[in-house]
Each structure stands twice: as structure tokens, then as C-alpha cells.
Design an enzyme around this catalytic site. Structure first.
Site, PDB file in Angstrom:
ATOM      1  N   SER A 141       0.800  -1.150   0.115  1.00  0.00           N
ATOM      2  CA  SER A 141       0.099  -0.039   0.249  1.00  0.00           C
ATOM      3  C   SER A 141       0.679   1.128  -0.091  1.00  0.00           C
ATOM      4  O   SER A 141       2.055   1.126   0.196  1.00  0.00           O
ATOM      5  CB  SER A 141      -0.988  -0.073   1.334  1.00  0.00           C
ATOM      6  OG  SER A 141      -1.697   1.236   1.628  1.00  0.00           O
ATOM      7  N   TYR A 154      -2.085  -0.208  10.449  1.00  0.00           N
ATOM      8  CA  TYR A 154      -2.460  -0.666   9.055  1.00  0.00           C
ATOM      9  C   TYR A 154      -0.906  -0.047   8.355  1.00  0.00           C
ATOM     10  O   TYR A 154      -0.518  -0.996   7.693  1.00  0.00           O
ATOM     11  CB  TYR A 154      -3.377   0.228   8.466  1.00  0.00           C
ATOM     12  CG  TYR A 154      -3.709  -0.309   7.021  1.00  0.00           C
ATOM     13  CD1 TYR A 154      -4.106  -1.594   6.738  1.00  0.00           C
ATOM     14  CD2 TYR A 154      -3.294   0.712   5.965  1.00  0.00           C
ATOM     15  CE1 TYR A 154      -4.186  -1.595   5.217  1.00  0.00           C
ATOM     16  CE2 TYR A 154      -3.284   0.354   4.596  1.00  0.00           C
ATOM     17  CZ  TYR A 154      -3.879  -0.648   4.279  1.00  0.00           C
ATOM     18  OH  TYR A 154      -4.029  -1.138   3.052  1.00  0.00           O
TER      19      TYR A 154
END
Length: 251
Positions: A141, A154
Site C-alpha cells: 500500500s 495498518y
């Protein structure tokens, strides 16, 4: 581009995983679809078959060793090899400042996003090393290259995916195996639909969330093309690459 390749895709029941599975099938690959959600996974298989492709489904929790071993074995039993592994399954956290993240929430993120990626590579690499070839694409990501506000767990998990990707690339570069990662930014999927609302509830919305640099979120198909390229022999001189596909989000 992927003619007669055997491709294993985790998180293949929706979003980027489904789009990439369909794209890989369109390029001639035979698919093994893995997802925790059986209905979603079976739907992806149906869509592949409707377009004339071949696929099987394996329900699995990617954070559990026995489930990972089972999906890897299912691929080998069905097709005899694994040429491509799109190690894509992942989840997002409940957006909170670090001190407000519950410990069980942190453990949940790490279990799926880090342990799941690690286990997938661990058992697929054994098969690929025996073959003397293979291509792995991990889904990281933009949060794997820069931290996101209210998403430190995250971000940490995706930084770990980047680290695992680079480590495996170094270790298997002489084994005929390439390991790369794709770093999406904002993508229009079911997983990310609630992101803006979640930021609002936490009292902080990053400027780029409502107004991406390109003025829109990516479509899953756009990320699928990048994943297919990295998986294919067209990316034959790429390993350990962390490929940003984020519409300029990290600029």
C-alpha cells in the site's frame, strides 16, 4: 502474457483480487481463487468460467498455517505447479490514534496483513523453489512507504509487507523466483468505501482523501493490469521492486 500459467490469488473474492483474477484468466492463466468469504470466491470462479477461463476455489483464513498449507496443496493437486502467486488478502484497521488502538485490533491487522503474507510466501516459495521458477506479487500500500494519520497499525503492517518482499527477493533471486510488491493508493472497492466516513468519525480527514491528486480513486482493473505485468515474464528483470500505483498520491 500469462498463457497456461497457474496463478494462485488470495483475497480473490472481491476488489483488486477479483479484478486481477479475471484479468489473469483473460491473459490465459488458470486460477486458484482463495478467500475467507466463500460466496465471493465462488462468484469470482463463476465469472472466470463465464468468460471461458478455468478456476477453482479454496476457502481459507490466510492467517492460519493449516489453511495456507491446504490452499497451496490444492493448487498443486489440481495443476501440479504454481507459476504466479498474487499474495493479496488484507484488511484495514479501525481508524484511531495509536494510543487509542485496541490491542486485539492491532493483533487482527498484523495477523492477516503480515502473518498472512508471510505464511503465503513461506509455503508457495517451497513449491516454486522445487520448480526453479515463479513470480510473487504482494499487495502492500502507499501506507507501506509513508505512514497514514490514524492508521499506524495498518501502516506498520504494510511496511512489513514491503520488508518481506525485499527480503524474499534477495534470498530467492538466484532461484529463478521474482518477488515484487504493488502499492495502491485510493482504490474504489468495498474495502475502502467506508474510509472517508471512518476518518470523519475520528475527527481527522487527510486532505487527499476527498480530492485525490488525479481527482478520482483508481478502479480495481487499473491495479489489476499492474499486478499482471509484475506477475508476467514481461517484468523478467524486476525483483524486489515496490511499485507505486497511486495516481500521484505519494508525490
Amino acid at each position: 502474457m500469462l498463457h497456461d500459467k497457474i496463478a494462485l490469488v488470495t483475497g480473490g473474492g472481491s476488489g483488486i483480487g477479483r479484478a486481477t483474477s479475471l484479468k489473469m484468466a483473460g491473459y490465459g492463466a488458470k486460477l486458484v481463487i482463495v478467500d475467507f468469504n466463500e460466496a465471493g470466491g465462488q462468484e469470482t470462479v463463476r465469472l472466470i468460467q463465464e468468460q471461458g477461463g478455468e478456476a477453482i476455489f479454496v476457502q481459507a483464513d490466510v492467517s492460519k498455517t493449516e489453511d495456507v498449507q491446504r490452499y497451496v496443496q490444492a493448487a498443486v493437486d489440481a495443476y501440479g505447479r504454481i507459476d504466479v502467486f498474487f499474495n493479496n488478502a488484507g484488511i484495514v484497521q479501525k481508524f484511531n490514534r495509536l494510543a487509542d488502538i485496541e490491542e486485539n485490533e492491532f493483533d487482527r491487522i498484523m495477523s492477516v496483513n503480515v502473518r498472512g503474507v508471510f505464511l503465503g510466501m513461506k509455503y508457495v516459495l517451497k513449491v516454486m523453489e522445487q520448480q526453479g521458477s515463479g513470480s510473487i506479487v504482494n499487495t502492500a500500500s502507499t501506507a507501506g512507504v509513508k505512514s497514514e494519520h490514524s492508521a499506524s497499525a495498518y501502516s506498520a503492517s504494510k511496511h512489513a509487507v514491503v520488508g518481506l518482499t525485499k527480503g524474499a527477493a534477495i534470498e530467492y533471486v538466484k532461484k529463478g523466483i521474482r518477488v515484487n510488491a504493488i502499492c495502491p493508493g485510493g482504490v474504489e472497492t468495498a474495502l475502502t468505501k467506508g474510509v472517508e466516513a471512518a476518518f470523519l468519525s475520528g475527527g481527522y480527514v487527510p486532505e487527499e482523501v476527498g480530492n485525490m491528486r488525479m481527482g478520482r480513486y483508481a478502479q480495481p482493473d487499473e491495479l489489476a493490469e499492474v499486478a499482471c505485468f509484475l506477475a508476467s515474464d514481461r517484468a523478467s528483470y524486476m525483483t524486489g521492486s515496490i511499485v507505486l500505483a497511486d495516481g500521484g498520491l505519494t508525490l
